[in-house]
Design a protein around this motif. Structure first.
Motif, PDB file in Angstrom:
ATOM      1  N   TYR A 219       0.943  -1.229   0.082  1.00  0.00           N
ATOM      2  CA  TYR A 219       0.036  -0.154   0.134  1.00  0.00           C
ATOM      3  C   TYR A 219       0.722   1.294  -0.098  1.00  0.00           C
ATOM      4  CZ  TYR A 219      -3.689   3.453   1.594  1.00  0.00           C
ATOM      5  OH  TYR A 219      -4.221   4.520   1.536  1.00  0.00           O
ATOM      6  N   ILE A 220       1.838   1.295   0.974  1.00  0.00           N
ATOM      7  CA  ILE A 220       2.524   2.411   0.815  1.00  0.00           C
ATOM      8  C   ILE A 220       3.453   2.518  -0.355  1.00  0.00           C
ATOM      9  CG2 ILE A 220       4.866   3.482   2.284  1.00  0.00           C
ATOM     10  CD1 ILE A 220       3.678   2.101   4.760  1.00  0.00           C
ATOM     11  N   GLN A 221       4.183   1.266  -1.039  1.00  0.00           N
ATOM     12  CA  GLN A 221       4.997   1.468  -2.013  1.00  0.00           C
ATOM     13  C   GLN A 221       4.124   2.215  -3.291  1.00  0.00           C
ATOM     14  OE1 GLN A 221       8.385   0.933  -2.438  1.00  0.00           O
ATOM     15  NE2 GLN A 221       8.034   0.450  -0.181  1.00  0.00           N
ATOM     16  N   ARG A 222       2.649   1.850  -3.303  1.00  0.00           N
ATOM     17  CA  ARG A 222       1.843   1.748  -4.457  1.00  0.00           C
ATOM     18  C   ARG A 222       1.559   3.470  -4.252  1.00  0.00           C
ATOM     19  NH1 ARG A 222      -0.169   1.050  -9.435  1.00  0.00           N
ATOM     20  NH2 ARG A 222      -2.235   2.153  -9.632  1.00  0.00           N
ATOM     21  N   MET A 223       1.517   4.159  -3.015  1.00  0.00           N
ATOM     22  CA  MET A 223       1.200   5.463  -3.000  1.00  0.00           C
ATOM     23  C   MET A 223       2.362   6.141  -3.310  1.00  0.00           C
ATOM     24  SD  MET A 223      -0.704   8.089  -1.837  1.00  0.00           S
ATOM     25  CE  MET A 223      -1.931   7.426  -0.775  1.00  0.00           C
ATOM     26  N   PHE A 224       3.579   5.962  -2.815  1.00  0.00           N
ATOM     27  CA  PHE A 224       4.866   6.649  -3.394  1.00  0.00           C
ATOM     28  C   PHE A 224       4.988   6.617  -5.080  1.00  0.00           C
ATOM     29  CE2 PHE A 224       7.022   5.894   1.128  1.00  0.00           C
ATOM     30  CZ  PHE A 224       6.123   6.987   1.667  1.00  0.00           C
ATOM     31  N   GLN A 225       4.888   5.509  -5.483  1.00  0.00           N
ATOM     32  CA  GLN A 225       5.110   5.444  -6.799  1.00  0.00           C
ATOM     33  C   GLN A 225       4.063   6.422  -7.723  1.00  0.00           C
ATOM     34  OE1 GLN A 225       4.582   1.210  -8.021  1.00  0.00           O
ATOM     35  NE2 GLN A 225       6.644   0.715  -7.106  1.00  0.00           N
ATOM     36  N   CYS A 226       2.717   6.427  -7.057  1.00  0.00           N
ATOM     37  CA  CYS A 226       1.813   7.455  -7.822  1.00  0.00           C
ATOM     38  C   CYS A 226       2.069   8.726  -7.408  1.00  0.00           C
ATOM     39  CB  CYS A 226       0.228   6.954  -7.236  1.00  0.00           C
ATOM     40  SG  CYS A 226      -0.314   5.516  -7.562  1.00  0.00           S
ATOM     41  N   ILE A 227       2.642   9.122  -6.563  1.00  0.00           N
ATOM     42  CA  ILE A 227       2.978  10.558  -6.236  1.00  0.00           C
ATOM     43  C   ILE A 227       4.455  10.935  -7.082  1.00  0.00           C
ATOM     44  CG2 ILE A 227       3.932  12.129  -4.718  1.00  0.00           C
ATOM     45  CD1 ILE A 227       2.278  10.596  -2.423  1.00  0.00           C
ATOM     46  N   ALA A 228       5.334   9.846  -7.213  1.00  0.00           N
ATOM     47  CA  ALA A 228       6.366  10.219  -8.092  1.00  0.00           C
ATOM     48  C   ALA A 228       5.909  10.357  -9.420  1.00  0.00           C
ATOM     49  CB  ALA A 228       7.243   9.006  -7.936  1.00  0.00           C
TER      50      ALA A 228
END
Length: 445
Positions: A219-228
């Motif tokens: 969940y956290i990895q997906r959020m960071f990838q989307c923001i980047a």
């Protein structure tokens, strides 16, 4: 010093409310409270007060009373007593933080005393029960100190313990009591094979799979990838491929493929079937039927001493019925059902004795029945009696109705089939012709 394990909630998740087209525009949040009536009047903040539910009533508590209700204590970390370390079960551990207690390095004498206490507790397998209060306004805590000695490092670990209000007890039935719940050797072997095939020790190319230090929160990895992605390419869609999740899914699928044969065996050994339990009869009216007006009136007169206006004839009938009840001690053959109800209601003899009397009477009526000999008792002979049992679907007591029974519903249904019934009746009649004695039909059931 303390070490803790908590969920990682990055600050990036606490998003602020912004207006994308005009970032300089300030967003204001306005809240209001109104009465739930026709006036729909707005309630001012000064009119509000805290309230606590007491049953169905809300008790208002103002700020002054709330301050007086707060518990006042002193800041402390003191030892109450000592206990055996085996008494501190893992199920009693409370909280998500473990504190490490060490001696102050600047004070040598206190350090020696601390080391002596730790060594003594370690040698005697003892823990210290302590009372901890962080400040005067904090709630006190109960915990224990466990000694720890490793090489040249000596300390104690503090773990929080629950109070009596924090304990929640749950009672479950013992599965070992019922014989049919005991697993067979084949079932135990199947579960052992399942554990072996799903072992992660060498699942990832000879190495341990899903080690905590290399498994990230998707969940956290997906959020960071989307923001980047949105920061670098704001106009492109968020079509991301989660490489970490894909790798984990591939590994999981390989483990599942290896365990498929064992899982099929588990389904064969442990068969699940849907059961329906009958509702238990708990009230007297449900068990014996509704009472007539006369019986209810007598109960009111005897137990609650409630008088009702009655005529002379009604009073005479009530007195006669009361005398009949008082003199009755056994179940008769003329009105056995009514006699059974009366004996159960008056409580003498005991419930067990009354049931034994009723059982003996039923067996006697069945064994002595011959065609139309006892029409008043609704028994028309053995064949007619068995036909009534089949029509009413009265079969063996199954495991759904009583957990101590070993009869499954299929066997109970098969028991009432026509071939089985005819065979049992023929055997019963043949036995009577040879021996000349009445066979107890309940022995056949």
């Amino acid at each position: 010093m303390k070490s803790e394990v908590k969920d990682n909630k990055p600050g990036i998740f606490r998003l602020k409310k912004v207006y994308a087209r005009q970032p300089t525009t300030e967003i204001k949040v306005d809240r209001g409270r109104y009465t739930k009536d026709e006036e729909d009047r707005e309630i001012e903040k000064e009119e509000l007060t805290d309230g606590f539910r007491y049953g169905t009533t809300f008790v208002p508590i103002n700020k002054e009373t709330l301050d007086d209700m707060k518990y006042h204590s002193e800041k402390c970390f003191s030892i109450i007593g000592f206990s055996d370390a085996n008494m501190m079960r893992r199920s009693l551990y409370l909280g998500d933080t473990v504190y490490e207690v060490i001696a102050e390095p600047a004070y040598e004498e206190e350090g020696q005393v601390f080391a002596g206490i730790v060594q003594a507790m370690y040698d005697t397998n003892t823990v210290a029960i302590v009372r901890k209060c962080f400040s005067e306004r904090s709630s006190p805590e109960l915990g224990f100190l466990r000694p720890h000695i490793a090489h040249d490092h000596m300390c104690m670990y503090y773990v929080k313990l629950p109070f009596a209000e924090d304990l929640r007890g749950f009672d479950f039935d013992n599965l070992d009591v019922i014989k049919r719940n005991q697993p067979s050797d084949e079932q135990l072997k199947t579960i052992d094979n399942l554990i072996t095939t799903m072992d992660l020790t060498h699942a990832d190319q000879g190495e341990e799979a899903f080690q905590p230090e290399v498994v990230f929160n998707p969940y956290i990895q997906r959020m960071f990838q989307c923001i980047a992605r949105r920061a670098v390419t704001p106009d492109e869609p968020l079509s991301l491929s989660n490489t970490i999740e894909e790798m984990n899914n591939t590994l999981v699928q390989s483990i599942v493929a290896k365990s498929k044969r064992t899982l099929d065996t588990v389904h064969e050994e442990f068969v699940l079937r849907e059961t329906e339990r009958r509702q238990k009869i708990t009230t007297g009216d449900q068990l014996f039927g509704s009472d007539d007006h006369l019986t209810k009136k007598l109960r009111l007169e005897e137990n609650e001493n409630i008088e009702e206006p009655t005529t002379d004839s009604t009073s005479f009938e009530a007195q006669s019925a009361a005398k009949k009840k008082a003199a009755m001690r056994t179940i008769g053959t003329i009105t056995p059902v009514e006699d059974f109800k009366i004996l159960i209601e008056q409580g003498s003899p005991s419930f067990t004795d009354v049931c034994k009397q009723m059982s003996t009477l039923i067996l006697e009526l069945i064994n002595n029945s011959r065609g139309d000999a006892l029409q008043a008792a609704n028994i028309d002979g053995r064949k007619d009696f068995w036909a009534k049992i089949v029509d009413e679907n009265i079969s063996l007591i199954t495991s759904d109705e009583c957990i101590e029974s070993n009869v499954i519903p299929i066997e109970a249904k098969k028991f009432l089939e026509e071939e089985t019934a005819n065979e049992m009746l023929n055997n019963a009649l043949g036995t009577n012709e040879e021996d000349g004695d009445d066979e107890d039909l309940f022995d056949l059931i």
